[in-house]
Design an enzyme around this catalytic site. Structure first.
Site, short mmCIF file in Angstrom:
data_model
loop_
_atom_site.label_atom_id
_atom_site.label_comp_id
_atom_site.label_asym_id
_atom_site.label_seq_id
_atom_site.Cartn_x
_atom_site.Cartn_y
_atom_site.Cartn_z
N TYR A 156 57.06 31.44 -5.99
CA TYR A 156 57.12 30.66 -4.74
C TYR A 156 58.00 31.40 -3.74
O TYR A 156 59.17 31.66 -4.03
CB TYR A 156 57.77 29.31 -4.99
CG TYR A 156 56.85 28.26 -5.53
CD1 TYR A 156 56.28 27.31 -4.68
CD2 TYR A 156 56.57 28.20 -6.88
CE1 TYR A 156 55.46 26.33 -5.18
CE2 TYR A 156 55.73 27.22 -7.38
CZ TYR A 156 55.18 26.30 -6.53
OH TYR A 156 54.37 25.32 -7.02
N HIS A 179 49.05 14.49 -2.98
CA HIS A 179 49.81 15.51 -3.68
C HIS A 179 50.51 14.99 -4.93
O HIS A 179 51.28 14.03 -4.90
CB HIS A 179 50.85 16.12 -2.74
CG HIS A 179 51.64 17.22 -3.36
ND1 HIS A 179 51.10 18.44 -3.65
CD2 HIS A 179 52.93 17.29 -3.77
CE1 HIS A 179 52.01 19.21 -4.20
NE2 HIS A 179 53.13 18.54 -4.28
#
Ligand SMILES: *[C@@H]1O[C@H](CO)[C@@H](O)[C@H](O)[C@H]1NC(C)=O
Ligand SMILES: *[C@@H]1O[C@H](CO)[C@@H](O)[C@H](O)[C@H]1NC(C)=O
Ligand SMILES: *[C@@H]1O[C@H](CO)[C@@H](O)[C@H](O)[C@H]1NC(C)=O
Ligand SMILES: *[C@@H]1O[C@H](CO)[C@@H](O)[C@H](O)[C@H]1NC(C)=O
Length: 596
Positions: free
Chosen positions: A197, A387
């Site tokens: 990430y 999500h």
């Protein structure tokens, strides 16, 4: 065999395989309740296409088609039972509208009803989002099933794409006044990291007057189709002085996200503006709405770009580049759009116990909060982004008004962490300040054998339960979530006291919820919960208490300003619950004696 029907204009286009051998275009005809699909593949043999809930052959629904040497087209319905040649479905539900073959390619236009009522077919719903494909280099002989051999990974695969939802581009061409702000990223894949990430701060174009963000496109570069997993552009809508702080990072290459190296200042960037994930096509706002891109015109505005690279094959030294084109206009549209987040509060009340196949988590957005944060006349929601992380299986945005439940605002029955695309609602949904919204997330934690899973940012190992609602006209609301009342946690997890109940809402430096001390037990909350004997508990009851019992609402306006002094208690609405219409296929209720 080929019908005389005209072929409609296609609204969706996509490549199926990474090498561009097999492409698809399609359109969903909501009047006739059928999908028209055009398949073009670089083979003179057979081509296969299908849908699946999880990308696997088992349970998939497929069609195979080919044009023989005499120019005669054939189509054959199949269904998947495993990774071997799929049996022929005795009921063919596909029609050929067009078929041809040139010196290199086979082209087919096929039609099939959304719901065929055939137990060997999968209905096409707006949760259908996995396409599977295969092709062979030869035309099958008389017995296709004998010839559709399993050919290994070279000419078969799957990809994500929503089948029935409106294309995010809404068939719109970009208006002439649109300007593009291109932002991008690049990395070099390293074999010791299968997931990576990266977060960096970027600065928006500086303007003296407001501009409207109206959508984006992903522009793939070198190897990004293979390794780029998702990109989120977060708005840093902090106070102006905090925003100035961010300027120092804007010239910096960035940091690994949510690690100790990431500057704390990054964490003020929380409102997602654009979300792209594997398979995504980009977003377009409706013509009458635009999102004010600048925090304060005349001042600098910053965004956080979070890019997730996924390197499952553990390749090494591969350069990956991509760009996102953010579209904006200086000709402001009729309405300012806004977005707010509903779901489970991001705190330690979010617990998914281990070894649960169908664990429900819910978060409420009650009328008290909607009244504080939305315009009096209500709003129209036009896009929803759901999500959760890898345990998420089903998400549902429920909508209550007075004593009745309306049809859900958005549902994903096959939630898949690897394909998170904003859902464009068929019809804009009015939400009134007196309404109540509940997000439900179902998790499968059977893969977690030992400890519970808590709220957190790590995609694997932590969970979330969120929905972002994009709407107009814009109000101040930013977050409307809830989590189980601390008294419920004390009761179901059998402890009597937190040292500091304020820790309920606090985060640690690395952005995870605090792990408060339980003074009478002498341990921290998560360690206590991890040592619970789940098998000795009535998990149905525990889940019921947590998901349906009283919760505490968190209601924040933009900039993180609480709308209430106290956190109001909120409960699951007592209402007449929504039930789906009668099943369209009565025969499915009395399955005909089919032998596979
Ligand atoms: C055959 O069809 C494909 C797909 O439409 C096209 O790209 C290709 O140029 C065609 N080949 C010839 C020789 O016309
Ligand atoms: C999905 O389908 C239902 C029923 O056809 C519809 O009401 C809804 O708006 C669709 N879209 C989404 C995003 O759920
Ligand atoms: C489970 O939790 C306990 C206590 O919190 C911890 O010591 C242990 O390492 C955890 N096990 C795993 C597999 O994470
Ligand atoms: C567990 O709780 C559920 C719901 O409260 C209840 O219906 C069920 O009888 C309980 N099961 C046992 C074994 O006590």
């Amino acid at each position: 065999m080929v019908t005389e029907e005209p072929v409609p204009a296609f609204t969706h286009h996509a490549g199926l395989d990474p090498d561009g051998m097999f492409t698809i275009a399609w359109m969903a005809d909501k009047e006739k309740m059928e999908v028209i699909i055009s398949l073009t593949c670089a083979t003179l043999g057979w081509i296969g296409f299908g849908v699946s809930t999880n990308g696997a052959m088992r349970g998939a629904d497929m069609v195979a088609a080919w044009v023989d040497d005499a120019g005669m087209p054939f189509v054959q319905d199949h269904y998947g039972e495993g990774n071997f040649r799929p049996p022929i479905d005795s009921q063919n539900d596909w029609r050929i509208l067009q078929a041809s073959e040139n010196s290199s390619h086979t082209m087919m236009v096929l039609a099939r009803a959304f719901d065929t009522c055939d137990p060997h077919d999968l209905p096409f719903t707006n949760n259908t989002k996995r396409f599977i494909y295969a092709w062979g280099k030869d035309d099958p002989g008389n017995n296709l099933a004998e010839n559709l051999k399993y050919h290994g990974p070279i000419n078969r695969g799957s990809r994500y794409a929503f089948m029935l939802q409106p294309s995010p581009s809404n068939g719109q061409n970009l208006p002439a006044d649109v300007k593009t702000w291109r932002l991008g990223g690049s990395t070099v894949i390293q074999k010791h990291r299968h997931t990576h990430y990266w977060c960096n701060i970027i600065e928006a174009p500086q303007m003296s007057t407001q501009i409207h963000y109206i959508g984006y496109d992903m522009v793939h570069g070198q190897n990004s189709l293979q390794y780029l997993h998702h990109v989120v552009v977060f708005e840093c809508s902090g106070k102006p002085d905090e925003n100035e702080q961010l300027a120092q990072y804007a010239t910096h290459g960035g940091h690994e996200c949510y690690t100790k190296n990431m500057p704390q200042d990054y964490t003020q960037c929380k409102t997602s503006l654009a979300v792209w994930a594997v398979g995504g096509e980009g977003d377009r706002f409706p013509k009458h709405a635009g999102y004010p891109l600048l925090t304060e015109p005349g001042r600098r505005t910053f965004f956080l770009v979070e890019a997730h690279y996924d390197n499952q094959p553990r390749d090494h030294g591969v350069q990956v580049d991509w760009n996102i084109d953010i579209f904006y206009t200086q000709n402001l549209r009729e309405y300012d759009a806004g977005n707010f987040l509903v779901g489970h509060s991001f705190d330690f009340g979010h617990v998914v116990p281990p070894r649960q196949e169908n664990w429900l988590t819910s978060g409420h957005c009650p009328s008290d909060c909607l009244r504080e944060g939305l315009p009096e006349k209500g709003i129209k929601v036009f896009m929803v982004f759901l999500h959760a992380h890898t345990l998420g299986r089903k998400l549902r945005v429920r909508h209550f008004r007075n004593n009745e439940e309306l049809s859900p605002m958005a549902v994903d029955e096959n939630y898949d962490f690897n394909f998170q695309q904003t859902a464009v609602l068929d019809q804009e949904r009015t939400v009134l300040p007196g309404d109540h919204i509940t997000l439900e997330c179902y998790y499968d934690s059977s893969s977690r054998r030992e400890n519970a899973t808590y709220a957190g940012f790590a995609a694997v190992g932590k969970e979330m339960c969120l929905a972002f609602l994009m709407y107009y006209p814009r109000g101040p609301l930013a977050v409307c979530s809830s989590s189980p009342h601390p008294e419920t946690l004390k009761k179901v997890f059998d402890f009597d006291l937190f040292e500091k109940e304020e820790d309920f809402y606090a985060f640690t430096a690395n952005h995870d919820p605090r792990n408060p001390l339980l003074p009478h037990k002498g341990v921290h909350y998560q360690d206590w919960v991890n040592h619970l004997n789940w098998d000795g508990m009535n998990m149905t009851e525990v889940n019921y208490q947590m998901a349906r019992g009283p919760q505490l609402n968190r209601c924040l306006k933009r900039g993180g300003i609480p709308a209430h002094e106290r956190k109001p208690v909120v409960s699951f609405p007592t209402a007449k619950y929504y039930t789906d219409k009668e099943a369209k296929c009565p025969s499915l209720l009395h399955p005909k004696g089919t032998s596979g």
